[in-house]
Design an enzyme around this catalytic site. Structure first.
Site, PDB file in Angstrom:
ATOM      1  N   ASP A 200      85.830  63.757  55.619  1.00 25.86           N
ATOM      2  CA  ASP A 200      86.024  63.559  57.059  1.00 25.86           C
ATOM      3  C   ASP A 200      86.564  64.821  57.729  1.00 25.86           C
ATOM      4  O   ASP A 200      87.214  64.746  58.769  1.00 25.86           O
ATOM      5  CB  ASP A 200      86.974  62.385  57.322  1.00 25.86           C
ATOM      6  CG  ASP A 200      88.362  62.609  56.722  1.00 25.86           C
ATOM      7  OD1 ASP A 200      88.508  63.533  55.887  1.00 25.86           O
ATOM      8  OD2 ASP A 200      89.290  61.873  57.092  1.00 25.86           O
ATOM      9  N   ASP A 278      99.248  63.532  46.911  1.00 27.22           N
ATOM     10  CA  ASP A 278      99.680  64.587  47.825  1.00 27.22           C
ATOM     11  C   ASP A 278     101.204  64.600  47.988  1.00 27.22           C
ATOM     12  O   ASP A 278     101.824  65.672  48.032  1.00 27.22           O
ATOM     13  CB  ASP A 278      98.978  64.461  49.179  1.00 27.22           C
ATOM     14  CG  ASP A 278      98.997  63.048  49.738  1.00 27.22           C
ATOM     15  OD1 ASP A 278      99.400  62.112  49.023  1.00 27.22           O
ATOM     16  OD2 ASP A 278      98.608  62.874  50.912  1.00 27.22           O
TER      17      ASP A 278
END
Length: 432
Positions: A200, A278
């Site tokens: 994206d 992350d």
């Protein structure tokens, strides 16, 4: 090879000339001394001597002529070989950096791939690998439509991951972490540097130029562990519109279009987390005091509101990130100022030499001069108050504010650079 062949010819010519010279000397040695009086012989002997003298003179003249030719050949050979060395210097090969696109069930991956293919300068130097989890048929069809332009990978294991009962709602994060581990293991079998791009993300025109220029820094400076294309506070109105060349070091792992080396993956892979990879990267145990490079103006833009995070931060921050539109020739710029020993000293001097201002001065527009200015915070809570009021992201990850470097967050407000900084003498982050 051509110069070597010329050398063989040259040496052959030289041997021929030496043979002729020896022959002349031999003939002259067989003749009587010209200064002595010869005893008259019969006419046949006189004719033979005359003929030998004539042949010897001819050979001597031919030897002189061939010697001149030899000298010309030598000059041409030296000039040609020197020209070849000048025209074909030994240059190091351009590095190959693979681009790993992490995909799942977004058919809009086409927007991501189209921009990558449009802007990449070379298919050989920047091979694109799309790793698709989920098994979504429509997305797979989109990826396959690019043919050999991209490499399409699909992991075999698509089953749900066994998770603790209290994490049932986070199944998607577990699958993402599993996918990252699998895909990076595949790509690092063939490549030593990888740029990770989610499906994206749209990239800027100088996306590849940026990573090509910063790769030598990442390889040479052990205090760096990634290069990111993303600025968490890079919204329109919070970045210098003329700052497309500005790059920074940051202690915060930005992600969203980032480059790592095989050596780092070999370090991280054995303890890769089951989920939330992350945030795991942002913990002190993984970061180990290392920094990333990030730009003033982002080289990626996210257009994926829907996902496992359910649009967290998207409506308020992410959709307004400014994507760089100017091509910056980073490979022609001197980026050594980003090395730790140079950057740390100059950055701290600029921050703490800047005049201190109050939050009220900023709010009321009472700042005088062009800046930069320093807004000092004393705690996490005071930082959050300032960040919330100014409109930048106010959260911490393992004690590090977004875009922070040595506790300092830099923003550009109403035409002035503002450093939101801890007191002088800052030493370390508080991960609690």
């Amino acid at each position: 090879m051509r110069c070597q062949r010329g050398s063989v010819i040259l040496y052959g010519t030289l041997l021929f000339l030496i043979w002729n010279a020896v022959l002349v000397l031999f003939l002259r040695a067989r003749l009587p001394d010209q200064g002595t009086k010869r005893v008259p012989n019969n006419d046949d002997n006189t004719d033979v001597v005359g003929e030998v003298l004539r042949v010897a003179d001819m050979l001597e003249k031919e030897l002189e002529s061939q010697n001149k030719i030899l000298m010309e050949i030598q000059k041409l050979k030296l000039g040609r070989c020197a020209g070849q060395k000048k025209l074909k210097p030994m240059l190091p090969p351009d590095p190959v950096i693979s681009v790993l696109v992490m995909a799942c069930n977004r058919v809009t991956v086409r927007r991501c791939l189209d921009k990558l293919i449009e802007y990449r300068p070379s298919a050989e130097l920047f091979p694109i690998i799309v790793s698709q989890d989920c098994g979504h048929a429509e997305t797979a069809d989109v990826i396959r439509s690019y043919g050999s332009t991209v490499t399409h990978l699909m992991p075999v294991d698509l089953a749900d991951v066994a998770v603790p009962p209290e994490h049932k709602m986070f199944q998607g994060y577990y699958k993402i972490s599993r996918h990252y581990r699998w895909a990076l293991n595949q790509v690092f079998r063939s490549y030593s540097a990888v740029i990770i791009v989610e499906d994206d993300l749209e990239v800027a025109p100088d996306f590849f130029e940026y990573f090509r220029a910063t790769l030598p820094l990442l390889r040479s400076d052990p205090s760096l562990w990634c290069v990111s294309a993303w600025n968490d506070n890079g919204r329109q109105g919070f970045v210098d519109p003329s700052g497309s060349r500005l790059l920074y070091r940051t202690d915060f792992f930005p992600g969203l279009g980032w480059m790592l080396l095989r050596e780092l993956w070999e370090e991280l892979e054995p303890t890769w987390p089951a989920a939330f990879w992350d945030d795991w990267m942002r913990k002190p145990e993984q970061r180990r005091g290392r920094a990333c490079i990030r730009p003033e103006i982002s080289r990626t833009l996210t257009f994926g509101r829907q996902g496992v995070s359910l649009g967290q931060f998207y409506d308020k921050y992410l959709q307004y990130i400014k994507l760089n539109s100017d091509f910056v020739p980073f490979t022609q710029l001197n980026l050594t100022y980003l090395k730790e020993d140079v950057y740390k000293k100059s950055f701290q001097k600029e921050v703490y030499d800047a005049p201190a201002v109050s939050f009220e001065d900023i709010q009321q527009g009472a700042l005088e001069g062009g800046g930069p200015f320093r807004l000092q915070y004393s705690s996490k809570d005071s930082f959050k108050v300032f960040a919330q009021s100014l409109g930048i992201m106010n959260d911490f990850k393992s004690g590090v504010p977004r875009t922070g470097y040595r506790g300092v967050v830099t923003v550009f407000l109403k035409g002035r650079r503002i450093y939101i900084a801890p007191p002088p003498g800052w030493t370390e982050y508080d991960p609690s």
